[in-house]
Design a protein around this motif. Sequence first.
Motif, PDB file in Angstrom:
ATOM      1  N   ASP A  34      28.390 -33.113 -25.911  1.00  0.00           N
ATOM      2  CA  ASP A  34      28.495 -34.111 -25.145  1.00  0.00           C
ATOM      3  C   ASP A  34      28.275 -35.598 -25.583  1.00  0.00           C
ATOM      4  OD1 ASP A  34      28.946 -32.290 -22.895  1.00  0.00           O
ATOM      5  OD2 ASP A  34      26.722 -31.845 -22.887  1.00  0.00           O
ATOM      6  N   SER A  35      27.969 -35.890 -26.744  1.00  0.00           N
ATOM      7  CA  SER A  35      27.763 -37.088 -27.352  1.00  0.00           C
ATOM      8  C   SER A  35      29.153 -37.970 -27.315  1.00  0.00           C
ATOM      9  CB  SER A  35      27.274 -37.184 -28.698  1.00  0.00           C
ATOM     10  OG  SER A  35      26.212 -36.255 -28.845  1.00  0.00           O
ATOM     11  N   LEU A  36      30.303 -37.210 -27.143  1.00  0.00           N
ATOM     12  CA  LEU A  36      31.596 -37.663 -26.992  1.00  0.00           C
ATOM     13  C   LEU A  36      32.329 -37.363 -25.694  1.00  0.00           C
ATOM     14  CD1 LEU A  36      32.919 -37.306 -30.562  1.00  0.00           C
ATOM     15  CD2 LEU A  36      31.504 -39.164 -29.952  1.00  0.00           C
ATOM     16  N   GLY A  37      33.150 -38.409 -25.164  1.00  0.00           N
ATOM     17  CA  GLY A  37      34.098 -38.033 -24.228  1.00  0.00           C
ATOM     18  C   GLY A  37      35.025 -37.047 -24.452  1.00  0.00           C
ATOM     19  N   PRO A  38      35.693 -36.496 -23.715  1.00  0.00           N
ATOM     20  CA  PRO A  38      36.731 -35.456 -23.934  1.00  0.00           C
ATOM     21  C   PRO A  38      38.132 -36.037 -24.419  1.00  0.00           C
ATOM     22  CG  PRO A  38      36.495 -35.905 -21.446  1.00  0.00           C
ATOM     23  CD  PRO A  38      35.588 -36.641 -22.150  1.00  0.00           C
ATOM     24  N   VAL A  39      38.805 -35.639 -25.395  1.00  0.00           N
ATOM     25  CA  VAL A  39      40.034 -36.093 -25.788  1.00  0.00           C
ATOM     26  C   VAL A  39      40.926 -35.701 -24.833  1.00  0.00           C
ATOM     27  CG1 VAL A  39      41.605 -36.064 -27.739  1.00  0.00           C
ATOM     28  CG2 VAL A  39      39.136 -35.455 -28.072  1.00  0.00           C
ATOM     29  N   LYS A  40      41.861 -36.571 -24.488  1.00  0.00           N
ATOM     30  CA  LYS A  40      43.087 -36.221 -23.445  1.00  0.00           C
ATOM     31  C   LYS A  40      44.304 -36.415 -24.215  1.00  0.00           C
ATOM     32  CE  LYS A  40      40.678 -36.896 -19.245  1.00  0.00           C
ATOM     33  NZ  LYS A  40      39.611 -37.601 -19.424  1.00  0.00           N
ATOM     34  N   LEU A  41      45.155 -35.469 -23.953  1.00  0.00           N
ATOM     35  CA  LEU A  41      46.355 -35.558 -24.379  1.00  0.00           C
ATOM     36  C   LEU A  41      47.241 -36.519 -23.551  1.00  0.00           C
ATOM     37  CD1 LEU A  41      47.647 -33.671 -26.783  1.00  0.00           C
ATOM     38  CD2 LEU A  41      48.724 -32.235 -24.945  1.00  0.00           C
ATOM     39  N   ARG A  42      47.934 -37.207 -24.235  1.00  0.00           N
ATOM     40  CA  ARG A  42      48.527 -38.452 -23.394  1.00  0.00           C
ATOM     41  C   ARG A  42      50.077 -38.277 -23.667  1.00  0.00           C
ATOM     42  NH1 ARG A  42      46.391 -44.218 -25.515  1.00  0.00           N
ATOM     43  NH2 ARG A  42      44.823 -44.557 -23.568  1.00  0.00           N
ATOM     44  N   GLY A  43      50.450 -38.099 -24.917  1.00  0.00           N
ATOM     45  CA  GLY A  43      51.912 -37.874 -24.965  1.00  0.00           C
ATOM     46  C   GLY A  43      52.156 -36.230 -25.138  1.00  0.00           C
ATOM     47  N   LYS A  44      53.351 -36.043 -25.691  1.00  0.00           N
ATOM     48  CA  LYS A  44      53.537 -34.435 -25.849  1.00  0.00           C
ATOM     49  C   LYS A  44      53.200 -34.022 -27.524  1.00  0.00           C
ATOM     50  CE  LYS A  44      55.907 -32.786 -22.412  1.00  0.00           C
ATOM     51  NZ  LYS A  44      54.763 -33.061 -21.569  1.00  0.00           N
ATOM     52  N   ILE A  59      36.895 -33.118 -33.894  1.00  0.00           N
ATOM     53  CA  ILE A  59      36.520 -34.366 -34.034  1.00  0.00           C
ATOM     54  C   ILE A  59      35.530 -34.538 -35.180  1.00  0.00           C
ATOM     55  CG2 ILE A  59      35.824 -36.546 -33.015  1.00  0.00           C
ATOM     56  CD1 ILE A  59      36.730 -35.656 -30.502  1.00  0.00           C
ATOM     57  N   GLU A  60      35.755 -35.428 -36.032  1.00  0.00           N
ATOM     58  CA  GLU A  60      34.923 -35.633 -37.097  1.00  0.00           C
ATOM     59  C   GLU A  60      34.603 -37.182 -37.049  1.00  0.00           C
ATOM     60  OE1 GLU A  60      36.452 -34.293 -40.562  1.00  0.00           O
ATOM     61  OE2 GLU A  60      35.896 -32.237 -40.242  1.00  0.00           O
ATOM     62  N   VAL A  61      33.106 -37.486 -36.939  1.00  0.00           N
ATOM     63  CA  VAL A  61      32.585 -38.832 -36.783  1.00  0.00           C
ATOM     64  C   VAL A  61      32.453 -39.048 -38.264  1.00  0.00           C
ATOM     65  CG1 VAL A  61      31.163 -40.429 -35.940  1.00  0.00           C
ATOM     66  CG2 VAL A  61      31.763 -38.640 -34.457  1.00  0.00           C
ATOM     67  N   GLN A  62      33.168 -40.067 -39.036  1.00  0.00           N
ATOM     68  CA  GLN A  62      33.160 -40.387 -40.259  1.00  0.00           C
ATOM     69  C   GLN A  62      31.917 -41.895 -40.219  1.00  0.00           C
ATOM     70  OE1 GLN A  62      37.338 -39.707 -41.210  1.00  0.00           O
ATOM     71  NE2 GLN A  62      36.358 -40.587 -43.135  1.00  0.00           N
ATOM     72  N   GLY A  63      31.231 -41.681 -41.250  1.00  0.00           N
ATOM     73  CA  GLY A  63      30.365 -43.100 -41.547  1.00  0.00           C
ATOM     74  C   GLY A  63      29.366 -42.747 -42.550  1.00  0.00           C
ATOM     75  N   ILE A  64      28.370 -43.505 -42.655  1.00  0.00           N
ATOM     76  CA  ILE A  64      27.337 -43.463 -43.573  1.00  0.00           C
ATOM     77  C   ILE A  64      25.972 -42.965 -43.289  1.00  0.00           C
ATOM     78  CG2 ILE A  64      26.271 -44.751 -45.483  1.00  0.00           C
ATOM     79  CD1 ILE A  64      29.113 -44.812 -45.965  1.00  0.00           C
ATOM     80  N   CYS A  65      25.629 -41.861 -43.773  1.00  0.00           N
ATOM     81  CA  CYS A  65      24.367 -41.260 -43.070  1.00  0.00           C
ATOM     82  C   CYS A  65      23.164 -42.036 -43.340  1.00  0.00           C
ATOM     83  CB  CYS A  65      24.127 -39.700 -43.698  1.00  0.00           C
ATOM     84  SG  CYS A  65      23.578 -39.837 -45.296  1.00  0.00           S
ATOM     85  N   LYS A  66      21.995 -41.838 -42.499  1.00  0.00           N
ATOM     86  CA  LYS A  66      20.729 -42.438 -42.928  1.00  0.00           C
ATOM     87  C   LYS A  66      20.298 -42.540 -44.130  1.00  0.00           C
ATOM     88  CE  LYS A  66      16.577 -42.568 -40.635  1.00  0.00           C
ATOM     89  NZ  LYS A  66      15.569 -41.852 -39.398  1.00  0.00           N
ATOM     90  N   PRO A  72      41.922 -42.115 -26.373  1.00  0.00           N
ATOM     91  CA  PRO A  72      40.600 -42.622 -27.107  1.00  0.00           C
ATOM     92  C   PRO A  72      39.395 -41.722 -26.898  1.00  0.00           C
ATOM     93  CG  PRO A  72      40.687 -44.097 -25.281  1.00  0.00           C
ATOM     94  CD  PRO A  72      41.930 -43.146 -25.182  1.00  0.00           C
ATOM     95  N   VAL A  73      38.769 -41.937 -28.132  1.00  0.00           N
ATOM     96  CA  VAL A  73      37.505 -41.119 -28.043  1.00  0.00           C
ATOM     97  C   VAL A  73      36.299 -42.133 -27.599  1.00  0.00           C
ATOM     98  CG1 VAL A  73      35.784 -39.426 -29.242  1.00  0.00           C
ATOM     99  CG2 VAL A  73      38.228 -39.726 -29.855  1.00  0.00           C
ATOM    100  N   LYS A  74      35.654 -41.517 -26.787  1.00  0.00           N
ATOM    101  CA  LYS A  74      34.226 -42.670 -26.069  1.00  0.00           C
ATOM    102  C   LYS A  74      32.943 -41.989 -26.510  1.00  0.00           C
ATOM    103  CE  LYS A  74      36.940 -45.201 -22.690  1.00  0.00           C
ATOM    104  NZ  LYS A  74      37.845 -44.305 -22.241  1.00  0.00           N
ATOM    105  N   LEU A  75      32.165 -43.002 -27.159  1.00  0.00           N
ATOM    106  CA  LEU A  75      30.861 -42.260 -27.357  1.00  0.00           C
ATOM    107  C   LEU A  75      30.055 -42.322 -26.156  1.00  0.00           C
ATOM    108  CD1 LEU A  75      29.620 -42.214 -30.027  1.00  0.00           C
ATOM    109  CD2 LEU A  75      28.785 -44.221 -29.838  1.00  0.00           C
TER     110      LEU A  75
END
Lengths: 147, 147
Positions: free
Chosen positions: B108-118, B130-137, A112-115
Amino acid sequence: MRRETYNEFRRLCQEHSLAATHQRQKIYEALVSRPGHYSPEEIYEQVKQDLPSISLATVYKNLKTFVHAGMLREVSPHHGSWRIDANHHPHHHLVCTRCRSITDLDFDSLGPVKLRGKLPSGFRLEKFTIEVQGICKACTAAETKQH
Amino acid sequence: MRRETYNEFRRLCQEHSLAATHQRQKIYEALVSRPGHYSPEEIYEQVKQDLPSISLATVYKNLKTFVHAGMLREVSPHHGSWRIDANHHPHHHLVCTRCRSITDLDFDSLGPVKLRGKLPSGFRLEKFTIEVQGICKACTAAETKQH
DNA sequence: TATCAGATGATAATCATTATCACAAGATTC
DNA sequence: GAATCTTGTGATAATGATTATCATCTGATA
Ligand SMILES: [Mn+2]
Ligand SMILES: [Mn+2]
Ligand SMILES: [Zn+2]
Ligand SMILES: [Zn+2]
């Protein structure tokens, strides 16, 4: 253009055997002198203020050149036509940077990605999208065959 | 169309007050009956085999309709014109799903992505995006003002 | 079955991107 | 600095992707 930016530009051109034209200077400057994710059209409008006779085609050609040389990046590794996804399960995507093919990647393949920090105030988070960029099997094979 | 898919389709149309036309049926089926990330053109080619007189415009209109209704997704939250990034530092992007604006998000706003499976065999990993989707201000503000 | 809002098909219009080619301007060499 | 060579540029046509328009048709409802 700041002297620092200018020198950097000359160095990059030399490094990639590109003629340091003033069109390229202005295009490069338009991108590095202010943050943003500009479209070719936007760059064109900006540069035109200094070089009224520049052609939009020149902007496109040089952006391609710069990206190809690694001086700039494209925001999306799979820009092109609109693509629709019918897969409702949470999942990620593998994107080939060579042929731009897109394949699903199981949600559990990645942790998972962590904020960690804060998002800019006012941004209402909906979801994280992760794209794994790389070279797909087919492209790797095609590449290997060449040697 | 499998009965299951057909029932699902009727239900979704009812739920979103859409007429269950046979064009829509075929378009929907073309998407859900096989995995992939198709372009409107590809869907058009597929559907045309069953409905030779269908128009490409109809495909576009209904894909929009389906996406808007949440029945399907678009692969890229910022599809549109080509965008260039001059920021060389590793970073992520905030993407507004309303106005499609793109802003940098510190690495650094997000933690690292870890590869779990193959990853699928043969895929040569380059990097995670990584793209963070949402609604802007701005869009949130504009929305609030309406009420 | 009659009615009608909404959907469709044909096609023009628009917008984004690429190709072409005559001419101009950097780079290199003297 | 001028001559030469190579590459880049500007104008514009061509292509490709998407959207708009509108007359006609069809699914939904009573
Ligand atoms: Mn997918
Ligand atoms: Mn960025
Ligand atoms: Zn590939
Ligand atoms: Zn927005």
